[in-house]
Motif scaffolding. Sequence first.
Motif, PDB file in Angstrom:
ATOM      1  N   THR A  74      14.153  34.708 -43.073  1.00 31.05           N
ATOM      2  CA  THR A  74      15.581  35.014 -43.020  1.00 31.05           C
ATOM      3  C   THR A  74      15.884  36.119 -44.021  1.00 31.05           C
TER       4      THR A  74
ATOM      5  N   TYR B  37      25.046  29.828 -44.890  1.00 33.32           N
ATOM      6  CA  TYR B  37      24.386  29.716 -43.577  1.00 33.32           C
ATOM      7  C   TYR B  37      22.875  29.847 -43.713  1.00 33.32           C
TER       8      TYR B  37
ATOM      9  N   LYS C 256      20.067  26.985 -42.780  1.00 30.53           N
ATOM     10  CA  LYS C 256      18.964  27.234 -41.838  1.00 30.53           C
ATOM     11  C   LYS C 256      17.621  26.975 -42.500  1.00 30.53           C
TER      12      LYS C 256
ATOM     13  N   CYS D  64      14.803  24.089 -41.519  1.00 28.31           N
ATOM     14  CA  CYS D  64      13.391  24.413 -41.290  1.00 28.31           C
ATOM     15  C   CYS D  64      12.498  23.481 -42.096  1.00 28.31           C
TER      16      CYS D  64
ATOM     17  N   SER E 253      10.070  28.407 -44.406  1.00 25.87           N
ATOM     18  CA  SER E 253      11.252  29.275 -44.463  1.00 25.87           C
ATOM     19  C   SER E 253      11.014  30.326 -45.541  1.00 25.87           C
TER      20      SER E 253
ATOM     21  N   GLN F 228      20.668  37.902 -41.180  1.00 27.14           N
ATOM     22  CA  GLN F 228      21.973  37.240 -41.252  1.00 27.14           C
ATOM     23  C   GLN F 228      23.107  38.266 -41.090  1.00 27.14           C
TER      24      GLN F 228
ATOM     25  N   ASP G  15      16.451  34.802 -32.778  1.00 22.51           N
ATOM     26  CA  ASP G  15      17.914  34.660 -32.805  1.00 22.51           C
ATOM     27  C   ASP G  15      18.584  35.379 -31.628  1.00 22.51           C
TER      28      ASP G  15
ATOM     29  N   CYS H 132      21.128  32.060 -29.939  1.00 18.90           N
ATOM     30  CA  CYS H 132      21.045  30.621 -30.205  1.00 18.90           C
ATOM     31  C   CYS H 132      22.288  29.829 -29.802  1.00 18.90           C
TER      32      CYS H 132
ATOM     33  N   ILE I  84      21.672  25.613 -34.609  1.00 17.85           N
ATOM     34  CA  ILE I  84      20.595  25.647 -35.605  1.00 17.85           C
ATOM     35  C   ILE I  84      19.313  25.061 -35.024  1.00 17.85           C
TER      36      ILE I  84
ATOM     37  N   LEU J 157      17.446  27.607 -33.021  1.00 19.73           N
ATOM     38  CA  LEU J 157      16.709  28.546 -33.866  1.00 19.73           C
ATOM     39  C   LEU J 157      15.341  27.965 -34.241  1.00 19.73           C
TER      40      LEU J 157
END
Length: 287
Positions: A38, A50, A54, A58, A65, A98, A121, A141, A264, A267
């Motif tokens: 991310t 956010y 996420k 994960c 992540s 993001q 995404d 998503c 989510i 994703l």
Amino acid sequence: MEKKIILDGIVVAKHVKDQLKNRIADLKEKGIVPCLATILVGDDSSSETYVRMKGNACEKLGILSERIHLSKDTTTKELLEKIAELNEDPSVHGILLQHPVPGHIDERKAFEAIAIEKDVDGVTSLGYGQTAFGFGDFPSCTPAAILEIMDYYKLNAEGLHAVVVGRSPILGKPVSALLLNRNATVTTCHSYTQNLPQILQQADIVVAAVGKPNFIKGDWIKEGAIVLDAGYNKGNIGDAEYDNCLEKAFAITPVPGGVGPVTISMLLKHTVQAAEKSLKFKVSAAK
């Protein structure tokens, strides 16, 4: 009268995650740990929240992540270089940039730089095109979440009139395409649409994706309609008037606890799919 259905996204998200556990375990046995990178540019507090959510989702499921936080002064060129680096990294299976990025960055250019096989995404124009044609691996998503909810509750779109209120490239447009591919008759509405209440009164399925709190009124809804509210506004308010729409609707998603949790989980699902595809590619390349 048929009992109303509250489309519980928390239940659907749990179902999706439970189905992923064995797939993640199988990948780990083969030496692959699904990994989502991310990228957060700048210090927007909502975006930070956010990204953290996420990342936590994960980690709870056993997906790696990789969080990359770039300064607000990052240039488009520097962001593109970071994305290129992640594209080339075989241990990274999905890349999420993001939204929004700082205004001086060419966001569309950055999205387009994400490799299609890592676009979990669903933000690239190639991914959107493939979704519209019916063979995309990773639709955006939130549209994917809307269909997942419909599938879980066995709500068939075929032959029904779906009205999508909103035309963003990662929500309104792709969900219109996905519903069309399921043989719904789709009307996509937006800020220039005239007679919106009259159009919504014809809708068997309403997708609220306009980004305005309580925009869709209860008396605009046809008796027995399915209302899927993808809006999330300040104060935990959706794009549709929940209580008033509930009076008319046969099925409705609450806000919060509707489309959001499933988004989510989609994703995570796409990241696992991308890892599985990378394994297949490895196996075929070794032959």
